[in-house]
Scaffold this motif. Structure first.
Motif, PDB file in Angstrom:
ATOM      1  N   MET B 168       9.122  -4.903  -5.409  1.00  0.00           N
ATOM      2  CA  MET B 168       8.496  -3.974  -6.355  1.00  0.00           C
ATOM      3  C   MET B 168       7.232  -3.340  -5.791  1.00  0.00           C
ATOM      4  SD  MET B 168       8.833  -5.798 -10.015  1.00  0.00           S
ATOM      5  CE  MET B 168      10.367  -6.457 -10.612  1.00  0.00           C
ATOM      6  N   THR B 169       6.831  -3.741  -4.591  1.00  0.00           N
ATOM      7  CA  THR B 169       5.691  -3.047  -3.985  1.00  0.00           C
ATOM      8  C   THR B 169       5.999  -1.563  -3.844  1.00  0.00           C
ATOM      9  OG1 THR B 169       6.560  -3.670  -1.817  1.00  0.00           O
ATOM     10  CG2 THR B 169       4.755  -5.007  -2.689  1.00  0.00           C
ATOM     11  N   ALA B 170       7.291  -1.208  -3.849  1.00  0.00           N
ATOM     12  CA  ALA B 170       7.662   0.210  -3.792  1.00  0.00           C
ATOM     13  C   ALA B 170       7.119   0.979  -4.992  1.00  0.00           C
ATOM     14  CB  ALA B 170       9.181   0.337  -3.718  1.00  0.00           C
ATOM     15  N   LEU B 171       6.825   0.254  -6.086  1.00  0.00           N
ATOM     16  CA  LEU B 171       6.247   0.915  -7.261  1.00  0.00           C
ATOM     17  C   LEU B 171       4.872   1.490  -6.955  1.00  0.00           C
ATOM     18  CD1 LEU B 171       7.068  -1.710 -10.061  1.00  0.00           C
ATOM     19  CD2 LEU B 171       8.217   0.473  -9.651  1.00  0.00           C
ATOM     20  N   GLY B 176      -0.019   5.890  -5.461  1.00  0.00           N
ATOM     21  CA  GLY B 176      -0.554   6.331  -4.182  1.00  0.00           C
ATOM     22  C   GLY B 176      -0.844   5.255  -3.159  1.00  0.00           C
ATOM     23  N   VAL B 177      -0.267   4.073  -3.323  1.00  0.00           N
ATOM     24  CA  VAL B 177      -0.398   3.074  -2.255  1.00  0.00           C
ATOM     25  C   VAL B 177       0.420   3.563  -1.059  1.00  0.00           C
ATOM     26  CG1 VAL B 177       0.064   0.680  -1.574  1.00  0.00           C
ATOM     27  CG2 VAL B 177      -0.673   1.201  -3.914  1.00  0.00           C
ATOM     28  N   PRO B 178      -0.173   3.601   0.131  1.00  0.00           N
ATOM     29  CA  PRO B 178       0.555   4.165   1.285  1.00  0.00           C
ATOM     30  C   PRO B 178       1.575   3.198   1.865  1.00  0.00           C
ATOM     31  CG  PRO B 178      -1.620   3.432   1.971  1.00  0.00           C
ATOM     32  CD  PRO B 178      -1.541   3.180   0.495  1.00  0.00           C
ATOM     33  N   ASN B 182       6.183   5.362  -0.096  1.00  0.00           N
ATOM     34  CA  ASN B 182       5.250   6.480  -0.246  1.00  0.00           C
ATOM     35  C   ASN B 182       5.246   7.345   1.020  1.00  0.00           C
ATOM     36  OD1 ASN B 182       3.322   8.151  -1.232  1.00  0.00           O
ATOM     37  ND2 ASN B 182       1.701   6.630  -1.395  1.00  0.00           N
ATOM     38  N   GLN B 183       5.141   6.688   2.179  1.00  0.00           N
ATOM     39  CA  GLN B 183       5.151   7.425   3.444  1.00  0.00           C
ATOM     40  C   GLN B 183       6.458   8.202   3.586  1.00  0.00           C
ATOM     41  OE1 GLN B 183       2.552   7.676   5.019  1.00  0.00           O
ATOM     42  NE2 GLN B 183       1.392   5.762   5.220  1.00  0.00           N
TER      43      GLN B 183
END
Ligand SMILES: Nc1ncnc2c1ncn2[C@@H]1O[C@H](COP(=O)(O)OP(=O)(O)OP(=O)(O)O)[C@@H](O)[C@H]1O
Ligand SMILES: [Mg+2]
Lengths: 268, 227
Positions: B168-171, B176-178, B182-183
């Motif tokens: 879930m870090t993809a959330l 705007g967490v890079p 996100n990248q």
């Protein structure tokens, strides 16, 4: 070390085995008027019992008669409603008693062994030596090996409980208890969960403990062993001690009707 | 142009991949950092709460249960948005990285607490009795006898949950967490090509597959035959 003054051997006529019950000597374990209820069910109705130093006392009785409850009250795994337990003359019931300090002086062996499955035999024995007696690792290991040698399992020190037979597991459990050098050992049906061919090893260890002078209170249905090794046999029914005496008397000439009925069923 | 060419052009475009791989690798690093932090902090936090609950001091246990239920019930994305956009208006500003770490750490902690608590209650009562009968205190018994067994017992559900939460870090992308995703989405919108997303998917596989394999290894490593 204190000097023990041996009294002249005045013996209680009912307890003439092993010279363990010299009159006036303070019993190692004394149960006085012990009562325990679960809810409204009175499981122990004023049980009194003494175990002299180096004596082996057997407790018999039907399932549900309160044997385990009585034993578990002796180290306060079960909290009695009233009555007292004295260990070497010291009252261990009531408030203000340091339970952890007293329990290290009372060894307990369970029907289901209750070894720690995540520790090997040595680890099972050393845990309390290190964390309760605060021995160093080397001291604890040495004492564990001594204890495991006494139960004939020095070569299994590195085995986990799952790698031991039931009889071996129970002997490790005995080693775990004796390593703390308790004043008295409580056994709750130590052989009931074992295959018949493994019972003998555990009883053999208990016999040796007795020869070495260990004080023992044993709940068990091993009648032949009781006859041979016990100093005294206590028969319980419905939360009361109905009859007690040396094994030859209790087995040979039971006085109480309930004792007779029980023995008749078990000697079939 | 054949369909296959078009497929490769869209999903495995060499020049696009070459251009954006470095930024995606940066994202990989951020995702790794976050994942490790969340797993370590979340599991320890959950274990601590489960241990506190073992003392059965009811007001404390009650609070732990409320916390665990809330964090297991609410979707993490809701909490992430709430905290990230809500807290600044009461004067507290946390970085997007910190918000993601705190919310996912607390979420994993809630699940870990419930899972480890289940392990503690499933540990045989005889273990407590044996340990206490040798003079070990409650805390010693919990720490040396019960918790090691409870944790081994619950390693499979615990690792599964840890993997689910760290994915879930993809959330973090939405605040705007890079991280990897996100990248990749940034690269995708700049290049107008989906290849960075392919690379992101690949990065997740490379990142989490060892984790999944490790969990299998842990399961067998800590399993012992019931005697
Ligand atoms: N924790 C408990 N809660 C309620 N009742 C209990 C509890 N422990 C024991 N009892 C009841 O107390 C009575 C005595 O139990 P106890 O285990 O002392 O008997 P026992 O003589 O050891 O029997 P057995 O030979 O089957 O082991 C039984 O009726 C049992 O159901
Ligand atoms: Mg019993």
């Amino acid at each position: 070390m204190s000097l023990t003054i041996t009294r002249p051997a005045v013996r209680n006529p009912g307890q003439d085995r092993g010279g363990a019950a010299a009159i006036g000597a303070r019993p190692t374990l004394e149960v006085v008027g012990l009562k325990k209820s679960f809810g409204t069910v009175e499981v122990l109705k004023s049980v009194s019992l003494q175990v002299a130093k180096s004596e082996m006392v057997f407790v018999l009785g039907r399932s549900g008669s309160g044997k385990s409850t009585m034993l578990r009250c002796c180290n306060r795994l079960e909290e009695p409603n009233s009555g007292d337990i004295l260990l070497e003359g010291e009252k261990i019931t009531g408030r203000g008693v340091n339970l952890d300090r007293l329990r290290r002086r009372i060894g307990m062996v369970f029907q289901s062994f209750n070894l720690y499955p995540h520790l090997d035999a040595r680890g099972n024995v050393t845990l309390a030596l290190r964390k309760v007696l605060k021995l160093s690792r080397d001291e604890a290991d040495a004492r564990a090996i001594t204890a495991l040698t006494r139960v004939g399992l020095a070569d299994k020190a590195a085995n986990y409980p799952s790698q031991l037979s039931g009889g071996q597991q129970q002997r490790v459990a005995i080693a775990r208890a004796i390593a703390l050098e308790p004043a008295v050992m409580l056994f709750d049906e130590p052989t009931s969960a074992l295959d018949p061919e493994l019972v003998g090893d555990v009883l053999g260890v208990m016999r040796e403990l007795k020869q070495d002078g260990m004080t023992m209170l044993v709940v068990s249905h091993e009648m032949a062993f009781a006859r041979e090794a016990a100093d005294r046999v206590v028969f319980m029914a419905d939360g009361e001690i109905v009859e007690e005496g040396p094994p030859e008397e209790l087995f040979g000439n039971p006085q109480h009707e309930r004792t007779r009925a029980f023995l008749a069923r078990y000697s079939q | 142009m054949t369909n296959l060419d078009r497929f490769i052009e869209t999903f495995l475009n060499g020049s696009v991949l070459a251009k954006y791989t470095p930024s995606i690798l940066q994202g990989v690093w951020v995702t790794i950092e976050l994942s490790v932090l969340i797993v370590v902090a979340g599991t320890l936090w959950g274990a601590l709460l489960a241990c506190i609950r073992a003392y059965r001091i009811w007001p404390v246990s009650f609070l732990i249960v409320i916390y665990a239920d809330i964090f297991r019930a609410v979707p993490p994305l809701v909490l992430i948005l709430l905290v990230f956009f809500g807290l600044p208006s009461v004067g507290i500003t946390l970085s997007s990285f910190a918000v993601l770490f705190v919310i996912l750490g607390l979420t994993l902690g809630a699940f870990a607490e419930e899972i480890i608590w289940a392990g503690i209650t499933a540990t045989d009562k005889g273990q407590w009795e044996a340990a206490r009968s040798t003079g070990l205190g409650f805390t010693q018994t919990l720490g040396y006898v019960v918790l090691p067994q409870a944790v081994r017992m619950v390693i499979p559900p615990l690792t599964n949950r840890a993997i689910a939460i760290t994915k879930m870090t993809a959330l973090g992308t939405v605040i705007g967490v890079p991280d990897i995703l996100n990248q990749a989405t940034t690269a995708q919108s700049f290049s107008g090509n989906a290849s960075p997303l392919t690379l992101a998917a690949l990065a997740y596989v490379v990142l989490f597959l060892p984790f999944v394999i490790l969990s299998r290894w842990l399961e067998s490593r800590f399993a012992w035959k019931k005697g």
